[in-house]
Design a protein around this motif. Structure first.
Motif: not given
Length: 223
Positions: A7-10, A185-187, A200-201
């Motif tokens: 949920l969060d960040g997604t 989170g980073s790549r 990426e999107d």
């Protein structure tokens, strides 16, 4: 064909609500209050562990979490916004008969209110989150519980999330993970954790979800 979404960040960007609620808890505890951008690392992982890290020990973490929820449950959970393209993605996947679940470390009582508020629940088969006593806050436990309840083949499922915890939780349960780069989170974090691919999107998520769940027909073999 199963897709589990963090949920969060997604699906939504909860930065304002989460960080302001963390600041509220720290203020009530008489602790130094970091800037908002210095607290984004706490978005995604289980909060009880993050508070223990932030406060330098587990002693005050339960009280910090209680104070956090004091604000978050009333105000913070709606200081949030849906990422552009997410409703269209969920609609397209449903139309292709992909069963959609949310698997979040956030307590499910908050997750449901957020998803109902933003009219995303209508796309979902079910919403899974942690309990207020922190059971299933670890993504490995949460996803294991989800698989046991829903009784699907992990090989036909994917987990989509923005943090390494999403990837670790998926892989511990035999599920392929897709990392998204618009969250917190980073790549490198996602790749190091073992994500099968990155998106990426939201527009770039549908193809790998269909491919990795076996929904995309394979080319016919040639003689």
């Amino acid at each position: 064909m199963i897709a589990l979404f963090d949920l969060d960040g997604t699906l939504t960007d909860p930065k304002t609500g989460i960080t302001r609620s963390i600041q509220y808890a720290l203020e009530r505890l008489g602790q130094p209050i970091p800037a908002v951008d210095d607290l984004t690392w706490m978005i995604g992982p289980p909060l009880i562990a993050s508070f223990a890290k932030l406060l330098g020990g587990a002693g005050d973490a339960p009280e910090a979490l209680r104070l956090y929820r004091e604000r978050f449950s009333d105000v913070g959970l709606f200081e949030n916004e849906v990422y552009a393209g997410i409703p269209d993605l969920l609609q397209d996947l449903r139309e292709k008969d992909v069963r959609l679940f949310v698997a979040t470390s956030k307590p499910h009582v908050y997750a449901r209110r957020i998803l109902d508020h933003f009219d995303l629940s209508r796309f979902l088969t079910a919403i899974y989150g942690s309990e207020l006593d922190n059971r299933n806050a670890d993504k490995r436990d949460l996803i294991r519980h989800l698989v046991e309840q829903e009784r699907f083949d992990p090989a036909r499922a994917v987990m989509i999330g923005d943090r390494e915890h999403d990837v670790f939780g998926a892989r511990a349960n035999g599920i392929t993970a897709i990392g998204v780069t618009w969250g917190y989170g980073s790549r490198q974090e996602l790749l190091d954790a073992g994500a099968a691919c990155l998106a990426e999107d939201p527009q770039g998520l549908e193809a790998p979800i269909l491919r990795l769940t076996g929904a995309t027909p394979r080319p016919a073999a040639t003689a």
